[in-house]
Structure formats: structure tokens, C-alpha cells
Design a protein around this motif. Structure first.
Motif: not given
Lengths: 362, 249
Positions: A137-140, A232-239, A293-301
Motif C-alpha cells: 500500500g501507501e504507508g498510511h 478509495v485510496v485518494l480518500k484515505i490519502a486525503g484524510d 512520528t516517523l510517519r507522518p514525518f515532521p518535514q516542515k519542522q
């Protein structure tokens, strides 16, 4: 449900024991598990404690079954969890995928051991890629990397809430050191601290008469058409993307004027913290950044820490051969700061390892 | 147009169903639907289906239903039942899901005497994936992965599921093999398997000999001949364990 921890109390226990106590305090109702080192004592403590608090346990035939029974119990509306490590984590990727697809609030504690294959039963940080992006999957999923027993206790409680609030599988990523060491921590009842535990609810076995007061539930994770799955996957990704700012966690120290930022996670971040203090005492401007959190990663920070410090280098320190490094590089795409690494797969990292590495690259 | 009579527990919007003409799944699911109606358990049944043709039943019933990966229906049903013992959990799978990829789950659930019902369709091949050899493929039978016939020296003999489950379960388990060629008996066995769970006795298992003309590449007559004259000879029909009564041979 009976209170597990009355007044907050100090304890000197192993991380695995802390998991069992935290799951009880978080009102987990049932655990499914299969023996694998170094997570066994999670089951040992749970099986001793659970009957006293009217909770349940089943030792299944393998990790596939432990994961799928957990999925079933969650569909039936119970707060359920499991724990595993290494090759068991590999097998559990299949049920974790079901949890991802069907938005089941599964909680799994992963006590990393050495790999590949049977590896060692001791320690590593080599299950980062598997735990963050395993499965077809996509790592959600949400992955908390803990660095102390207090955090194990805190994040198991928090993990159940994050899972049931957002309905993504949640992983508390520890390791063999955290699993087996004893360390002091404070145990508490979450509700005494104002932490409201999210109530579980059922997806099947609902009340009411079908066709009269309600419709039947038809849960499914396979689709006939490409477009159906795409939606379905786009909905999961959006959430998932919408949730990210609310769940992302990190820890940052001494980054304001840092010339080099040491990025690490889990138990290694304790060595990094000490190393940064030592380096600072020697006049080297080091900073500390730790994704919790490694997922989601604190990219912005992390990008902000880089920007405000103007650091000329990043050092990534980890007990694997570049799993955090790959994760960090993909999250920092576009940044030009040179990234160096201290990669020690399957062995512990102490402060002097990091101090020496920083000095060698400054 | 007048719709044909259907069990109350069938989910009408998903009819007509999606199984191939001549397939035995529809007959089995009709027996299951009538059994659910007669026992008046529609509101507490959780129906779980596997990957393979059984998957096409994911919205077949007006009962709460779930679906999972190949072979994993048994542990999902175990998880639901352990969490909520008042529910009636029915796992529905094929011979590949139950006897091959999920055999460890079926075997260990039987050993633990899990209080669930498993209905397993034996049609001697993997239908959904295009007719490969299954654990139940008969000696000499031609499939896509045994194009010269199943050679028992190479791939062993067909799995006799009810026989091995009967060996490893305690006396309060229910174990039977039915066939879609004997509808009344099929329904009786399925009903017994549900009643045995409802009474909290133990693991309840029915293997159903079924037909797959699409992959067998058989006419109606040849299909029935294969079922009655080959399969039913190799796989004996009857109740191997029935805590509710004497048992039917």
C-alpha cells in the motif's frame, strides 16, 4: 471499566511491562499475540494482569493470525492490540495492510530486533522502512518512535486514541533495549490527567433488526474496478494528509544557531542528546532534531530548523544501514544541505560515537 | 416481473448473484440463507468471506459481513467471536483458502475448538484465479497447473478436510461433508453447524462438494457426473461428528 492505576506511581520496570500496563490503563480489551523475542514479556505481563481487569488474551498460531484476529476484534468494536518484532513484523504486514485499507484502528507495538532474516534477538532500528511503508500500500499509518519507558507508557495510551480518532493503524516503535531494560517511569491513569480515552465502536454485529431498524453492514477491501480503488485510496490519502498537522510530533534542541544538526530517532536520540551537550561544551555548535512520528514525518519542522539555524550540515545517526537516512532525504527533497551519516546496523550507538563522527566531518 | 422466492436473510439488491452458471456456490448460499432464517439468527450472524470465488458473496446476505485476504477469514472470524461471543460467526471459504494458504488457521482454530462455523467449498480447483490445482484436486485430474493430470507422486493426494478436522477436535465439535447434489441434507448439515455454535459447543465445520463447470470445462451433464460419480466417491458424504445427535452417514 475498573481503574488500573490509581494515584500516579513511580515504577522501575521493563519497557515490555510498561506496554502491558499502558494498554490496560488505555482500556484495551483484548490482546492477540505470538511469541517472538524481544516482545514476549508484553504478553507475559498482559496474561498475568488481564484476568484481574476482565480483559482477554489469545495466543494465536502465528503472527498472521495475531494480526487478523486483532482486525476481527476491532471490527467487532473492541479496543484490541498486538505486539511483535522482526520476522513477525514481516508476517504482520499482511493484516496491517487490511487495517490500512479498511481503516481499522489497530495498535501494534514493534520491538525492533536485528535483521535481515532472523538477524539477532537483541536490538536494532532496522524495522523503520517496514513499519512506516510495509505492505502493498501507501504507508498510511502512524508510527511513534519512543526513546524511553515513560514514552512507551505515554505513547501506547496516546496511540490508542490516535488510532480510534483518525482510524489509521498506529505503531509504537521500540527496540530490544527499550523492551528488556528496566528504567524508572511514572504510571498514571490517563483520565486523571485529563486525557479522554476515545470510545471504540463496532462495524459489524450492530444493534437493531436488519431491514427494519437498520441496513446490513457489508465491509470489503477488494474492488472490481480500477477507478473504485483509485477513489478509495485518494480518500484515505486525503484524510491522512488532513490529519498530519494534528498528529506530527518532534523534539528539537539547540537548533537556533547550530552549525550541524544531528537527526536521530528512538533510543539513539538519547545518545544524540548527550553528544550535542558534549559538543556544545567543547565549543562546537551542534543541534538536535528527533522525529517522534516517523510517519507522518515532521518535514516542515525539520526544514524550519534548518532554515533558522543556517546549519551547514546534517548528521543522521541510526542503528540501521540508512533507513532513517532515506526517509529524511526524501522528506528534505530540494534542500541543499549536505547530509552525512553514522550508520551502525543492529548495534547500539553511544554519545562518543556521535561526538567523534561530528568532529570528523566538521 | 415476479422475483423468485429468496431467503429473508438474502440481500436482495445484490441479486442476481455473480456466480457462474452451474456453480455450486449459489446452492450452498441458499441453504445457508434458509438455515439462518429457520434459526432466526439473521441479526446476530457475522458472515465473513475469503479471497477466491467465495469473495463474490461479500454482500450476498442481509447480515453484517466482512471480507479479508486469502486464507485469513478463519482468524478474522475468531477475532470477532472472541471479542463478542454472542455473535454467530460464519467463515466462508474455498478449498485453497482453507486447506492450503490458510490451513494453519483452520487447523489451529479446530484444535482450540473455536466456537465459529466454517463452511468450505470443495470444487477441486482454484476457480477465481483460473482453474489451478487445489489441495482437493483428484488424482489424474487436469487443471491449469496439472495439464497432464495430477500426479500424486509429485503433488500428493487430495486433502480430506473433514477427516483431519474430526481427528483433532474434541467431541463437541461438529464436522460434516455435504454435497450440492443433496440439497436437503446440505441444509440440514449447515443448520446443525450453526446450531452447534449457537449452543456454544465448539468448532463447527462443513465441507461442501461443489461444481465448477467454467474451469472444469464441462457440460451440465458432465458436471453432475463429475460431482456424483467422481467427487462423492472420493470424498465420503456424512456427519463425522455431531454433538447434537447420532450423526448421519
Amino acid at each position: 471499566m475498573q481503574k488500573v492505576v490509581g494515584d500516579p506511581r513511580k515504577a522501575f520496570i521493563t519497557g515490555n511491562e510498561a506496554v502491558a500496563w499502558a494498554a490496560l490503563a488505555a482500556k484495551a480489551e483484548i490482546m492477540f499475540g505470538y511469541p517472538i523475542t524481544p516482545q514476549n514479556e508484553v504478553m507475559h505481563y498482559w496474561t498475568r494482569l488481564a484476568p484481574k481487569y476482565n480483559r482477554k488474551f489469545l495466543q494465536t498460531e502465528d503472527e498472521l493470525s495475531a494480526g487478523f484476529t486483532t482486525c476481527g476484534a476491532i471490527q467487532a468494536g473492541k479496543k484490541a492490540f498486538t505486539a511483535t518484532a522482526g520476522p513477525g513484523n514481516v508476517l504482520m504486514q499482511e493484516p496491517f495492510g487490511m487495517a490500512e485499507a479498511m481503516r481499522l484502528p489497530l495498535l501494534a507495538v514493534i520491538q525492533q530486533r536485528g535483521g535481515p532474516s532472523s538477524g539477532t534477538v537483541v536490538y536494532s532500528q532496522q524495522e523503520v522502512t517496514l513499519t512506516t511503508f510495509g505492505g502493498n500500500g501507501e504507508g498510511h499509518r502512524i508510527v511513534y518512535s519512543t526513546s524511553s519507558h515513560q514514552e512507551i507508557f505515554d505513547y501506547v495510551i496516546k496511540g490508542f486514541n490516535t488510532a480510534w480518532k483518525y482510524r489509521f493503524p498506529v505503531f509504537v516503535l521500540g527496540d530490544g533495549y527499550q523492551a528488556k531494560m528496566r528504567e524508572p517511569l511514572e504510571m498514571y491513569d490517563p483520565e486523571d490527567r485529563g486525557i479522554e480515552m476515545v470510545k471504540p465502536y463496532a462495524l459489524v454485529g450492530l444493534d437493531g433488526r436488519i431491514g427494519e431498524t437498520r441496513e446490513p453492514q457489508h465491509l470489503c477491501n477488494i474492488y472490481s474496478l480500477e477507478e473504485e480503488l483509485y477513489e478509495v485510496v485518494l480518500k484515505i490519502a486525503g484524510d491522512y494528509d488532513a490529519m498530519t498537522p494534528e498528529v506530527v510530533e518532534y523534539e528539537e534542541k539547540e537548533c537556533e544557531d547550530a552549525d550541524i544538526i544531528v537527526v536521530s530517532h528512538g533510543v539513539v536520540s538519547r545518545a544524540a542528546d548527550d553528544a550535542v551537550k558534549i559538543l556544545r561544551s567543547q565549543g562546537i555548535k551542534a543541534g538536535y532534531f528527533r522525529p517522534i512520528t516517523l510517519r507522518p514525518f515532521p518535514q516542515k519542522q525539520l526544514r524550519e530548523a534548518l532554515a533558522k539555524s543556517g546549519a551547514g550540515k546534517i548528521l543522521i545517526a541510526e542503528s540501521s544501514y540508512g533507513q532513517l537516512e532515506r526517509l529524511t532525504k526524501q522528506e528534505l527533497y530540494g534542500e541543499t544541505v549536505p547530509i552525512k551519516s553514522l550508520l551502525m546496523p543492529g548495534v547500539g550507538i553511544v554519545d562518543s560515537d556521535i561526538v567523534n563522527k561530528v568532529k570528523s566531518i566538521m | 416481473m415476479v422475483a423468485p422466492a429468496m431467503p429473508k436473510s438474502w440481500y436482495v439488491p445484490s441479486k442476481p448473484h455473480k456466480f457462474c452458471p452451474g456453480c455450486g456456490h449459489g446452492i450452498t448460499l441458499k441453504a445457508l440463507g434458509e438455515a439462518i432464517d429457520e434459526l432466526d439468527i439473521q441479526n446476530k450472524v457475522v458472515f465473513g468471506c475469503d479471497i477466491g470465488c467465495s469473495l463474490l458473496a461479500w454482500n450476498f446476505f442481509a447480515c453484517d459481513s466482512t471480507q479479508t485476504h486469502h486464507g485469513r477469514t478463519t482468524p478474522v472470524m475468531v477475532g470477532i467471536k472472541r471479542a463478542r461471543p454472542e455473535l454467530i460467526c460464519v467463515g466462508y471459504m474455498g478449498d485453497g483458502g482453507g486447506y492450503s494458504i490458510g490451513s494453519q488457521h483452520l487447523l489451529n482454530s479446530a484444535v482450540r475448538n473455536e466456537k465459529i462455523t466454517v463452511i468450505l467449498i470443495n470444487n477441486t480447483n482454484y476457480g477465481m484465479t483460473g482453474g489451478q490445482m487445489a489441495p482437493t484436486t483428484l488424482p489424474g485430474q487436469i487443471t491449469e497447473t496439472t495439464p497432464y493430470g495430477r500426479d500424486v507422486e509429485v503433488t500428493g493426494y487430495p486433502t480430506k478436510g473433514p477427516e483431519f478436522i474430526a481427528e483433532i477436535t474434541p467431541e463437541n465439535a461438529y464436522v460434516a461433508r455435504a454435497t450440492v447434489s443433496k440439497y436437503k441434507q446440505l441444509k440440514r448439515f449447515i443448520k446443525n453447524a450453526l446450531r452447534n455454535q449457537e449452543q456454544g459447543n465448539g468448532f463447527s465445520f462443513v465441507e461442501v462438494l461443489s461444481t465448477c463447470p467454467t474451469n472444469w470445462r464441462t457440460s451440465a451433464e458432465q458436471t453432475w457426473h463429475f460431482l456424483e460419480d467422481k467427487m462423492e466417491k472420493y470424498f465420503p458424504i456424512g456427519e463425522l461428528k455431531n454433538p447434537l445427535g447420532k450423526g448421519e452417514k
